[in-house]
Design a protein around this motif. Sequence first.
Motif, PDB file in Angstrom:
ATOM      1  N   ILE A 128      -5.804   2.921  -6.897  1.00 24.65           N
ATOM      2  CA  ILE A 128      -4.981   3.100  -5.694  1.00 24.65           C
ATOM      3  C   ILE A 128      -5.822   3.675  -4.558  1.00 24.65           C
ATOM      4  O   ILE A 128      -5.735   3.226  -3.404  1.00 24.65           O
ATOM      5  CB  ILE A 128      -3.786   4.023  -6.005  1.00 24.65           C
ATOM      6  CG1 ILE A 128      -2.856   3.372  -7.025  1.00 24.65           C
ATOM      7  CG2 ILE A 128      -3.026   4.357  -4.720  1.00 24.65           C
ATOM      8  CD1 ILE A 128      -2.281   2.052  -6.613  1.00 24.65           C
ATOM      9  N   GLU A 129      -6.621   4.667  -4.858  1.00 21.66           N
ATOM     10  CA  GLU A 129      -7.464   5.270  -3.817  1.00 21.66           C
ATOM     11  C   GLU A 129      -8.426   4.246  -3.214  1.00 21.66           C
ATOM     12  O   GLU A 129      -8.670   4.241  -2.007  1.00 21.66           O
ATOM     13  CB  GLU A 129      -8.264   6.432  -4.407  1.00 21.66           C
ATOM     14  CG  GLU A 129      -7.423   7.657  -4.735  1.00 21.66           C
ATOM     15  CD  GLU A 129      -8.262   8.767  -5.349  1.00 21.66           C
ATOM     16  OE1 GLU A 129      -9.453   8.544  -5.610  1.00 21.66           O
ATOM     17  OE2 GLU A 129      -7.711   9.864  -5.564  1.00 21.66           O
ATOM     18  N   VAL A 146      -1.584   7.637   0.104  1.00 22.71           N
ATOM     19  CA  VAL A 146      -2.224   8.236  -1.077  1.00 22.71           C
ATOM     20  C   VAL A 146      -2.246   9.757  -1.019  1.00 22.71           C
ATOM     21  O   VAL A 146      -2.487  10.414  -2.037  1.00 22.71           O
ATOM     22  CB  VAL A 146      -3.662   7.705  -1.262  1.00 22.71           C
ATOM     23  CG1 VAL A 146      -3.649   6.220  -1.566  1.00 22.71           C
ATOM     24  CG2 VAL A 146      -4.524   7.984  -0.034  1.00 22.71           C
ATOM     25  N   ILE A 197      -1.734  -6.095  -9.806  1.00 23.51           N
ATOM     26  CA  ILE A 197      -2.109  -4.680  -9.658  1.00 23.51           C
ATOM     27  C   ILE A 197      -2.242  -3.953 -10.993  1.00 23.51           C
ATOM     28  O   ILE A 197      -2.976  -2.975 -11.082  1.00 23.51           O
ATOM     29  CB  ILE A 197      -1.119  -3.915  -8.750  1.00 23.51           C
ATOM     30  CG1 ILE A 197       0.309  -3.988  -9.279  1.00 23.51           C
ATOM     31  CG2 ILE A 197      -1.185  -4.452  -7.326  1.00 23.51           C
ATOM     32  CD1 ILE A 197       1.308  -3.178  -8.458  1.00 23.51           C
ATOM     33  N   GLY A 218      -0.263   5.900  -8.064  1.00 19.65           N
ATOM     34  CA  GLY A 218      -0.899   6.917  -7.231  1.00 19.65           C
ATOM     35  C   GLY A 218      -0.527   8.314  -7.642  1.00 19.65           C
ATOM     36  O   GLY A 218      -1.291   9.266  -7.433  1.00 19.65           O
ATOM     37  N   TYR A 221      -5.578   0.509  -2.316  1.00 17.80           N
ATOM     38  CA  TYR A 221      -4.193   0.435  -1.853  1.00 17.80           C
ATOM     39  C   TYR A 221      -3.798   1.606  -0.957  1.00 17.80           C
ATOM     40  O   TYR A 221      -2.636   1.996  -0.908  1.00 17.80           O
ATOM     41  CB  TYR A 221      -3.246   0.349  -3.055  1.00 17.80           C
ATOM     42  CG  TYR A 221      -3.421  -0.911  -3.860  1.00 17.80           C
ATOM     43  CD1 TYR A 221      -2.788  -2.089  -3.485  1.00 17.80           C
ATOM     44  CD2 TYR A 221      -4.259  -0.932  -4.973  1.00 17.80           C
ATOM     45  CE1 TYR A 221      -2.955  -3.251  -4.211  1.00 17.80           C
ATOM     46  CE2 TYR A 221      -4.435  -2.091  -5.709  1.00 17.80           C
ATOM     47  CZ  TYR A 221      -3.786  -3.252  -5.323  1.00 17.80           C
ATOM     48  OH  TYR A 221      -3.960  -4.412  -6.036  1.00 17.80           O
ATOM     49  N   SER A 222      -4.750   2.200  -0.257  1.00 21.43           N
ATOM     50  CA  SER A 222      -4.407   3.313   0.629  1.00 21.43           C
ATOM     51  C   SER A 222      -3.837   2.784   1.944  1.00 21.43           C
ATOM     52  O   SER A 222      -4.176   1.688   2.403  1.00 21.43           O
ATOM     53  CB  SER A 222      -5.635   4.176   0.902  1.00 21.43           C
ATOM     54  OG  SER A 222      -6.418   3.617   1.926  1.00 21.43           O
ATOM     55  N   ARG A 229      -4.911   5.802 -10.670  1.00 22.86           N
ATOM     56  CA  ARG A 229      -5.113   6.587  -9.447  1.00 22.86           C
ATOM     57  C   ARG A 229      -6.407   6.163  -8.733  1.00 22.86           C
ATOM     58  O   ARG A 229      -6.442   6.025  -7.501  1.00 22.86           O
ATOM     59  CB  ARG A 229      -5.166   8.080  -9.778  1.00 22.86           C
ATOM     60  CG  ARG A 229      -5.526   8.986  -8.595  1.00 22.86           C
ATOM     61  CD  ARG A 229      -4.457   8.963  -7.511  1.00 22.86           C
ATOM     62  NE  ARG A 229      -4.938   9.618  -6.279  1.00 22.86           N
ATOM     63  CZ  ARG A 229      -4.214   9.779  -5.183  1.00 22.86           C
ATOM     64  NH1 ARG A 229      -2.975   9.343  -5.148  1.00 22.86           N
ATOM     65  NH2 ARG A 229      -4.700  10.370  -4.124  1.00 22.86           N
ATOM     66  N   LEU A 270       3.050   0.987  -7.244  1.00 22.80           N
ATOM     67  CA  LEU A 270       1.885   1.600  -6.589  1.00 22.80           C
ATOM     68  C   LEU A 270       2.068   3.110  -6.462  1.00 22.80           C
ATOM     69  O   LEU A 270       1.129   3.885  -6.681  1.00 22.80           O
ATOM     70  CB  LEU A 270       1.661   0.970  -5.212  1.00 22.80           C
ATOM     71  CG  LEU A 270       1.296  -0.520  -5.191  1.00 22.80           C
ATOM     72  CD1 LEU A 270       1.217  -1.011  -3.745  1.00 22.80           C
ATOM     73  CD2 LEU A 270      -0.027  -0.765  -5.903  1.00 22.80           C
ATOM     74  N   GLU A 271       3.275   3.536  -6.093  1.00 21.72           N
ATOM     75  CA  GLU A 271       3.516   4.975  -5.946  1.00 21.72           C
ATOM     76  C   GLU A 271       3.392   5.691  -7.288  1.00 21.72           C
ATOM     77  O   GLU A 271       2.850   6.802  -7.359  1.00 21.72           O
ATOM     78  CB  GLU A 271       4.902   5.203  -5.337  1.00 21.72           C
ATOM     79  CG  GLU A 271       4.977   4.818  -3.862  1.00 21.72           C
ATOM     80  CD  GLU A 271       6.362   4.965  -3.272  1.00 21.72           C
ATOM     81  OE1 GLU A 271       6.479   4.913  -2.032  1.00 21.72           O
ATOM     82  OE2 GLU A 271       7.332   5.100  -4.035  1.00 21.72           O
ATOM     83  N   PHE A 315       0.852  -1.190   0.000  1.00 17.24           N
ATOM     84  CA  PHE A 315       0.000   0.000   0.000  1.00 17.24           C
ATOM     85  C   PHE A 315       0.885   1.236   0.000  1.00 17.24           C
ATOM     86  O   PHE A 315       2.113   1.134   0.188  1.00 17.24           O
ATOM     87  CB  PHE A 315      -0.886  -0.003   1.257  1.00 17.24           C
ATOM     88  CG  PHE A 315      -0.118  -0.344   2.501  1.00 17.24           C
ATOM     89  CD1 PHE A 315       0.561   0.635   3.213  1.00 17.24           C
ATOM     90  CD2 PHE A 315      -0.025  -1.666   2.934  1.00 17.24           C
ATOM     91  CE1 PHE A 315       1.304   0.313   4.330  1.00 17.24           C
ATOM     92  CE2 PHE A 315       0.729  -1.996   4.056  1.00 17.24           C
ATOM     93  CZ  PHE A 315       1.388  -0.998   4.756  1.00 17.24           C
TER      94      PHE A 315
END
Length: 393
Positions: A368-369, A183, A325, A309, A372-373, A365, A305-306, A180
């Motif tokens: 992720i919200e 975010v 993912i 995001g 994966y927060s 994005r 992930l980053e 994660f």
Amino acid sequence: MRILLATVFNYPHTGGLSTHMTTLKSGLEALGHDVEILSFSDLPYYKQQFFAKGPSFFMNRMVPGKGILLGHKLRQNMLKDMIKKQHDQKPYDLVNAQDIYATFASLEAGVNTVTTVHGYMTFEAISRGSIKSDSEEAKVLQEKETEAYKKTRQVITVDYRIRNYVRDLAGVDGIRVHNFIDVDQFRPQTDRKQEFRKKFGFKEEDKLIFIPRRLTKKNGVIYPTKALSLIQQSFPEAKLIYAGSGEEEQAVRDEAKANGTESSVHFLGDIPHEVMKDYYAMSDITMVPSVHSEGVEEATSISALEAMGSGVPVIASAVGGLKEIVDHEENGLLVPEKDITALAQAVERILSTPTFGERMALQARLLIEQEYSHVSAATSYASIYENVLQHVY
């Protein structure tokens, strides 16, 4: 709850483990928990050098591989003493160990312990050349993995493949909680692209491909450099920016020199994690070119992930947790590992059709919200901790 996140490795350091601990701490604290981090770095410098790194180094010179095991054991003992001292002063409800030797340290200190498994420890040691495949040291390390997974109160894994690995190795069912990110920290700020390019010395017209990866074999970091000359046939202004260090750096430099692309390949070394978001913002693409190496495959990459995001199009290898993912052509592009032609074509596709990249970045994005927060992951971790504590006997 009063929670300790513990590791026998250094903290902070550049890499996914350190980022994971920082972000989990932030998420748990947002939920109202009292969280501390304890690592090898908390020891005085002289103890690190004389009582762990020194003996490990000399043992490894005499018998390659044995020094690694000795070093881990020495770190375990010193971490145990630190945990016990802290626990006696102000008791922890639970320790979330971040590696197997921290697991042993916590158990020996008499604290309720769960273990997060971030990867395939033995195979990763083989992959980076620390121990040899099929050696006695590899056998011992894998036996230690098995022992730790059986003794800890709960195994938590960061993807399904690692969960299956633990089950096959130790017969233990782990709980999967994906990696994660924060975010709020890693959010789209592509409107500041030119501001950051100017700050870091890049041109407005450059086509920047960011590779935020430790320079180690399993991360496939040599392949973007192999593909660069193909990319530059269509986009001569394309440049690679590597953030990270590792044993593969010289191989990547040699490849760039052999291809005549040295001036287009930039090495930042290890940079502070909080600066990474600026590099994402100024880049056109983030690349995560991981490969299978000595039985190791990428988990749910925090770098990927980053980037997702941060609203940057992602190109990733179709391996390991990356396939969990990245939804191909929906929120990123997946390419076969080690395929430099496919890498080049994926880059050209995004650079030649900006709206396609922007659409994928927007979908990334949103994903992720939703999934994966750091707060939602911390909620899952807290639930696991509470369940373990309810069954303490």
